[in-house]
Design an enzyme around this catalytic site. Structure first.
Site, mmCIF file in Angstrom:
data_model
loop_
_atom_site.group_PDB
_atom_site.id
_atom_site.type_symbol
_atom_site.label_atom_id
_atom_site.label_comp_id
_atom_site.label_asym_id
_atom_site.label_seq_id
_atom_site.Cartn_x
_atom_site.Cartn_y
_atom_site.Cartn_z
ATOM 1 N N ASN A 28 -2.120 0.244 6.651
ATOM 2 C CA ASN A 28 -1.616 -1.002 7.233
ATOM 3 C C ASN A 28 -0.723 -1.790 6.276
ATOM 4 O O ASN A 28 -0.588 -2.999 6.382
ATOM 5 C CB ASN A 28 -2.766 -1.844 7.801
ATOM 6 C CG ASN A 28 -3.743 -2.311 6.744
ATOM 7 O OD1 ASN A 28 -3.609 -1.963 5.569
ATOM 8 N ND2 ASN A 28 -4.714 -3.117 7.140
ATOM 9 N N HIS A 37 -2.319 -5.442 1.610
ATOM 10 C CA HIS A 37 -3.614 -6.105 1.469
ATOM 11 C C HIS A 37 -3.355 -7.534 1.014
ATOM 12 O O HIS A 37 -2.424 -7.763 0.237
ATOM 13 C CB HIS A 37 -4.477 -5.405 0.401
ATOM 14 C CG HIS A 37 -5.644 -6.239 -0.050
ATOM 15 N ND1 HIS A 37 -6.820 -6.290 0.648
ATOM 16 C CD2 HIS A 37 -5.784 -7.092 -1.102
ATOM 17 C CE1 HIS A 37 -7.648 -7.139 0.033
ATOM 18 N NE2 HIS A 37 -7.038 -7.626 -1.027
ATOM 19 N N TYR A 95 -12.473 -2.117 -3.886
ATOM 20 C CA TYR A 95 -12.989 -2.214 -2.520
ATOM 21 C C TYR A 95 -14.518 -2.138 -2.475
ATOM 22 O O TYR A 95 -15.095 -1.802 -1.429
ATOM 23 C CB TYR A 95 -12.378 -1.127 -1.647
ATOM 24 C CG TYR A 95 -10.972 -1.447 -1.156
ATOM 25 C CD1 TYR A 95 -10.740 -2.567 -0.356
ATOM 26 C CD2 TYR A 95 -9.896 -0.644 -1.483
ATOM 27 C CE1 TYR A 95 -9.469 -2.865 0.112
ATOM 28 C CE2 TYR A 95 -8.607 -0.931 -1.016
ATOM 29 C CZ TYR A 95 -8.411 -2.047 -0.219
ATOM 30 O OH TYR A 95 -7.152 -2.341 0.243
ATOM 31 N N GLU A 130 -9.610 -10.928 -7.606
ATOM 32 C CA GLU A 130 -8.696 -9.785 -7.437
ATOM 33 C C GLU A 130 -7.519 -9.870 -8.403
ATOM 34 O O GLU A 130 -7.086 -8.851 -8.952
ATOM 35 C CB GLU A 130 -8.222 -9.715 -5.978
ATOM 36 C CG GLU A 130 -9.368 -9.360 -5.017
ATOM 37 C CD GLU A 130 -8.976 -9.360 -3.546
ATOM 38 O OE1 GLU A 130 -9.848 -9.040 -2.724
ATOM 39 O OE2 GLU A 130 -7.812 -9.679 -3.218
ATOM 40 N N LYS A 165 0.815 -1.221 0.000
ATOM 41 C CA LYS A 165 0.000 0.000 0.000
ATOM 42 C C LYS A 165 0.852 1.277 0.000
ATOM 43 O O LYS A 165 2.060 1.233 0.261
ATOM 44 C CB LYS A 165 -0.936 -0.036 1.217
ATOM 45 C CG LYS A 165 -1.963 -1.188 1.153
ATOM 46 C CD LYS A 165 -2.978 -1.075 2.278
ATOM 47 C CE LYS A 165 -3.991 -2.207 2.215
ATOM 48 N NZ LYS A 165 -5.060 -2.041 3.224
HETATM 49 P P1 CMP Z 1 -7.576 -4.520 3.515
HETATM 50 O O1 CMP Z 1 -7.128 -5.903 3.816
HETATM 51 O O2 CMP Z 1 -6.960 -3.860 2.342
HETATM 52 O O3 CMP Z 1 -9.149 -4.508 3.343
HETATM 53 C C1 CMP Z 1 -9.946 -3.398 3.636
HETATM 54 C C2 CMP Z 1 -9.170 -2.292 4.271
HETATM 55 O O4 CMP Z 1 -9.966 -1.353 4.954
HETATM 56 C C3 CMP Z 1 -8.273 -2.857 5.346
HETATM 57 O O5 CMP Z 1 -7.245 -3.589 4.785
HETATM 58 C C4 CMP Z 1 -7.884 -1.581 6.073
HETATM 59 O O6 CMP Z 1 -6.830 -0.898 5.425
HETATM 60 C C5 CMP Z 1 -9.163 -0.801 5.954
HETATM 61 N N1 CMP Z 1 -9.908 -0.881 7.191
HETATM 62 C C6 CMP Z 1 -10.462 -1.957 7.738
HETATM 63 N N2 CMP Z 1 -11.103 -1.632 8.869
HETATM 64 C C7 CMP Z 1 -10.951 -0.315 9.018
HETATM 65 C C8 CMP Z 1 -11.376 0.599 9.998
HETATM 66 N N3 CMP Z 1 -12.102 0.217 11.055
HETATM 67 N N4 CMP Z 1 -11.015 1.887 9.835
HETATM 68 C C9 CMP Z 1 -10.294 2.257 8.762
HETATM 69 N N5 CMP Z 1 -9.862 1.417 7.790
HETATM 70 C C10 CMP Z 1 -10.180 0.151 7.934
#
Ligand code: CMP
Length: 139
Positions: free
Chosen positions: A113, A116, A50, A127, A10
């Site tokens: 984070n 993904h 998403y 995906e 990311k």
């Molecule tokens: P990802 O695995 O890419 O899938 C969805 C993404 O949404 C997740 O990783 C996080 O980056 C984001 N995400 C999930 N939960 C939250 C949350 N409570 N607040 C903000 N971002 C979130």
């Protein structure tokens, strides 16, 4: 079984020049990077990718974050690749991630984070097809 899963490094991670360190973690976990490219997603691409989260309160922030810089999209191959990748990524929220995982070591927040990974084999296929042509995947 040998599986393929989809991975994204990311914008928070590309910004901090962590692509190589994250790839080393993936490879050390037994995953092979069989396709990889650096792209800057459009808003439409990120919203579509998403789409399952469209109704979530964090959707708009998530999309804005995902287009805030380049990402590296990848196809990872290996034994139980979907689950293996989720293990090495660690919990979505880095505060809950186990020691040694990518998110524990590198993630900035639950949103930023660092990686993904597909949550199921079925979603992995969807995906992967969203970002890669079959000819771009070299196993
Ligand atoms: P990802 O695995 O890419 O899938 C969805 C993404 O949404 C997740 O990783 C996080 O980056 C984001 N995400 C999930 N939960 C939250 C949350 N409570 N607040 C903000 N971002 C979130």
């Amino acid at each position: 079984a040998i599986e393929r899963t989809f991975s994204i490094i990311k914008p928070d991670a590309t910004r901090r020049n962590l692509t190589g360190k994250i790839n080393a973690k993936l490879e050390d976990a037994g995953l092979r990077i069989v396709a990889q490219k650096r792209i800057h997603m459009t808003r439409a691409q990120a919203e579509s990718f998403y789409g399952v989260h469209r109704e979530r309160p964090f959707f708009n922030d998530l999309v804005t974050f995902m287009i805030s810089g380049p990402v590296v999209v990848q196809v990872l191959e290996g034994e139980n690749a979907v689950a293996r990748n989720r293990e090495v990524m660690g919990a979505t929220n880095p505060a809950n991630a186990d020691a040694g995982t990518i998110r524990k070591e590198f993630a900035e927040s639950i949103e930023a984070n660092s990686v993904h990974g597909s949550d199921s084999l079925e979603n992995a296929a969807i995906e992967i097809a969203y970002f890669f042509a079959g000819t771009e995947i070299v196993g």
